[in-house]
Design an enzyme around this catalytic site. Structure first.
Site, PDB file in Angstrom:
ATOM      1  CG  ASN A   1      -6.611  -1.092   1.679  1.00  0.00           C
ATOM      2  OD1 ASN A   1      -5.795  -0.681   0.900  1.00  0.00           O
ATOM      3  ND2 ASN A   1      -6.107  -1.608   2.658  1.00  0.00           N
TER       4      ASN A   1
ATOM      5  CB  CYS B   1      -0.840   0.104   1.132  1.00  0.00           C
ATOM      6  SG  CYS B   1      -1.906  -1.497   1.257  1.00  0.00           S
TER       7      CYS B   1
ATOM      8  CG  HIS C   1      -3.153   3.261   2.591  1.00  0.00           C
ATOM      9  ND1 HIS C   1      -3.786   3.129   1.345  1.00  0.00           N
ATOM     10  CD2 HIS C   1      -3.097   2.182   3.353  1.00  0.00           C
ATOM     11  CE1 HIS C   1      -3.940   1.702   1.517  1.00  0.00           C
ATOM     12  NE2 HIS C   1      -3.554   1.169   2.621  1.00  0.00           N
TER      13      HIS C   1
HETATM   14  N1  COA Z   1     -18.240  -8.870  10.144  1.00  0.00           N
HETATM   15  C1  COA Z   1     -18.445  -9.327  11.584  1.00  0.00           C
HETATM   16  N2  COA Z   1     -17.804  -9.597  12.460  1.00  0.00           N
HETATM   17  C2  COA Z   1     -16.196  -9.669  12.148  1.00  0.00           C
HETATM   18  C3  COA Z   1     -15.866  -9.363  10.983  1.00  0.00           C
HETATM   19  C4  COA Z   1     -16.980  -9.058  10.032  1.00  0.00           C
HETATM   20  N3  COA Z   1     -16.397  -8.506   8.806  1.00  0.00           N
HETATM   21  N4  COA Z   1     -14.785  -9.445  10.917  1.00  0.00           N
HETATM   22  C5  COA Z   1     -14.403  -9.850  12.184  1.00  0.00           C
HETATM   23  N5  COA Z   1     -15.384  -9.951  12.932  1.00  0.00           N
HETATM   24  C6  COA Z   1     -15.485 -10.314  14.431  1.00  0.00           C
HETATM   25  C7  COA Z   1     -14.415 -11.132  14.906  1.00  0.00           C
HETATM   26  O1  COA Z   1     -14.414 -12.565  14.660  1.00  0.00           O
HETATM   27  C8  COA Z   1     -14.492 -10.965  16.370  1.00  0.00           C
HETATM   28  O2  COA Z   1     -15.320 -11.625  16.792  1.00  0.00           O
HETATM   29  P1  COA Z   1     -14.996 -12.371  18.457  1.00  0.00           P
HETATM   30  O3  COA Z   1     -14.952 -11.148  19.353  1.00  0.00           O
HETATM   31  O4  COA Z   1     -16.419 -13.153  18.477  1.00  0.00           O
HETATM   32  O5  COA Z   1     -13.899 -13.088  18.450  1.00  0.00           O
HETATM   33  C9  COA Z   1     -15.033  -9.320  16.401  1.00  0.00           C
HETATM   34  O6  COA Z   1     -15.461  -9.036  14.994  1.00  0.00           O
HETATM   35  C10 COA Z   1     -13.792  -8.277  16.440  1.00  0.00           C
HETATM   36  O7  COA Z   1     -12.716  -8.595  15.846  1.00  0.00           O
HETATM   37  P2  COA Z   1     -11.435  -7.956  15.867  1.00  0.00           P
HETATM   38  O8  COA Z   1     -10.656  -8.097  14.788  1.00  0.00           O
HETATM   39  O9  COA Z   1     -10.896  -7.569  17.305  1.00  0.00           O
HETATM   40  O10 COA Z   1     -12.168  -6.575  15.440  1.00  0.00           O
HETATM   41  P3  COA Z   1     -11.212  -5.002  15.286  1.00  0.00           P
HETATM   42  O11 COA Z   1     -12.304  -3.968  16.099  1.00  0.00           O
HETATM   43  O12 COA Z   1      -9.949  -5.117  15.351  1.00  0.00           O
HETATM   44  O13 COA Z   1     -11.653  -4.762  13.613  1.00  0.00           O
HETATM   45  C11 COA Z   1     -10.436  -4.573  11.599  1.00  0.00           C
HETATM   46  C12 COA Z   1     -10.918  -5.424  12.725  1.00  0.00           C
HETATM   47  C13 COA Z   1      -9.871  -5.439  10.517  1.00  0.00           C
HETATM   48  C14 COA Z   1     -11.360  -3.876  11.028  1.00  0.00           C
HETATM   49  C15 COA Z   1      -9.571  -3.575  12.108  1.00  0.00           C
HETATM   50  O14 COA Z   1      -8.349  -4.487  13.172  1.00  0.00           O
HETATM   51  C16 COA Z   1      -8.545  -2.978  11.229  1.00  0.00           C
HETATM   52  O15 COA Z   1      -8.862  -2.270  10.486  1.00  0.00           O
HETATM   53  N6  COA Z   1      -7.236  -3.380  11.211  1.00  0.00           N
HETATM   54  C17 COA Z   1      -6.216  -2.586  10.093  1.00  0.00           C
HETATM   55  C18 COA Z   1      -6.361  -3.606   8.898  1.00  0.00           C
HETATM   56  C19 COA Z   1      -5.820  -2.799   7.650  1.00  0.00           C
HETATM   57  O16 COA Z   1      -6.083  -1.649   7.328  1.00  0.00           O
HETATM   58  N7  COA Z   1      -5.377  -3.660   6.725  1.00  0.00           N
HETATM   59  C20 COA Z   1      -4.682  -2.976   5.550  1.00  0.00           C
HETATM   60  C21 COA Z   1      -3.327  -2.535   5.781  1.00  0.00           C
HETATM   61  S1  COA Z   1      -2.781  -1.837   4.321  1.00  0.00           S
END
Ligand code: COA
Length: 332
Positions: A288, A117, A258
């Site tokens: 993204n 990215c 980004h």
């Molecule tokens: N829909 C519904 N539930 C979802 C889900 C979805 N698409 N994806 C994950 N969950 C659930 C998980 O299973 C978890 O459930 P649990 O508590 O029963 O285990 C819960 O939601 C929380 O998951 P978690 O991963 O802790 O959520 P979060 O608040 O950290 O959000 C992201 C997840 C991915 C949105 C966040 O971590 C993020 O944006 N990270 C950066 C990713 C990024 O930018 N990547 C690109 C880099 S260039």
């Protein structure tokens, strides 16, 4: 011997987004998710998905055609083509060579650079440095991604975040001093490589029935770790580039981050003490798009008048690698 230019400016920009829109509600029919979950955690409502016969080189060429028209240039004016992508049409030849052929660029140095990215900022620095030697005049730089081709459509933790598209810019040497691409601050930390990666498809794990059964050809991510690292490295890159240019954040007319996650950008805004209304955002519509994210946003920001003559603009990104980067651009 050619004369080195006094500066390198952005002569034109263009972007291409595939027609097919996939909303969060559409995704909720494929995996166990909801518009409410995706939107509140990421700020994304929909993304574009490329057609089956539309690849990184096709989208890149379409964005590039618009950038050439915007710059008032023809294919023959280009002597460097660099594509940033993690989803090349194929391992080789490079997507840049494929774009060159599609546009009919008669002779140019062509290569791909992979910095995920952060890729567009990396190729901007490389192209600007080559132009500054005086040996090249005009560079076509493109970020193009068909991320839908490497997403695990059974993994709700990743497939909801990404989309397809391409953005392009033409960089040219100029005799006007102190304008254009002013400075860069790029970096990487390979030790954090496994927070976001695709294990299959390279020489370590070539395609085999086992690699396919083990879903190695899909993007893998540890979201929470990526989130924290993203905020940290983008803040650091932004602060360092401002400091090394003797600038304060209130001198920035616009920040183009980004477009990964609205919550990451909101945290960056508060840590840098730059109000959110100075950030250009379009992630709600595209998700993204990795290396395409910054050039698509930059093209839109020019088009809607968010960037004007004389404006100082900060571009800031992070991505797999872990890579990061910041660039300062002053519009002539
Ligand atoms: N829909 C519904 N539930 C979802 C889900 C979805 N698409 N994806 C994950 N969950 C659930 C998980 O299973 C978890 O459930 P649990 O508590 O029963 O285990 C819960 O939601 C929380 O998951 P978690 O991963 O802790 O959520 P979060 O608040 O950290 O959000 C992201 C997840 C991915 C949105 C966040 O971590 C993020 O944006 N990270 C950066 C990713 C990024 O930018 N990547 C690109 C880099 S260039």
């Amino acid at each position: 011997m050619s004369l080195a230019p006094l500066s390198v400016v952005i002569k034109g920009t263009g972007s291409y987004k595939p027609e097919n829109i996939q909303t969060n509600d559409d995704l909720a029919k494929k995996v166990d998710t909801s518009d409410e979950w995706i939107f509140t955690r990421t700020g994304i409502r929909e993304r574009r998905i490329a057609a089956d016969n539309e690849h990184a080189s096709d989208m890149g060429a379409k964005a590039a055609e618009k950038a050439l028209a915007d710059a008032g240039m023809e294919a023959a004016d280009i002597d460097i083509v660099i594509v940033a992508t993690i989803t090349p049409d194929m391992p080789f030849p490079s997507t840049a060579c494929l774009v060159q052929t599609k546009l009919g660029i008669p002779n140019a140095m062509c290569m791909d650079i992979e910095a995920a990215c952060s890729g567009f900022l990396y190729i901007m620095e490389v192209a600007a440095s080559l132009i500054k030697t005086g040996r090249y005049r005009n560079a076509l730089i493109i970020g193009s991604e068909k991320l839908s081709s490497i997403l695990d459509w059974e993994d709700r933790t990743t497939c909801v975040l990404f989309g397809d598209g391409a953005g392009a810019a033409i960089l040219s040497g100029s005799d006007e001093p102190e304008v254009g691409v002013i400075d860069f601050k790029l970096g990487a930390d390979g030790a954090n490589g496994e927070v976001l990666y695709m294990p299959g498809g390279g020489s370590a794990n070539p395609a085999t029935p086992a690699s396919i059964d083990n879903r190695l050809h899909f993007l893998k991510m540890r979201g929470r770790e990526v989130f924290k690292l993203a905020v940290k490295v983008m803040q650091q890159a932004a602060e360092e580039i401002l400091e090394q240019n003797g600038l304060k954040s209130d001198q920035l007319a616009c920040v183009i981050p980004h477009q990964a996650n609205l919550r990451i950008i909101e945290l960056l805004s508060s840590r840098l003490d730059i109000p959110m209304d100075r950030f250009y955002l379009n992630l709600e519509n595209y998700g993204n798009t990795s290396a395409a994210s910054i050039p698509i946003a930059m093209d839109e920001a020019f088009r809607v008048g968010r960037i004007k003559s004389g404006d100082l603009v900060l571009l800031v990104a992070f991505g797999a690698g872990l890579t990061w980067g910041a660039a300062l651009v002053k519009c002539p």
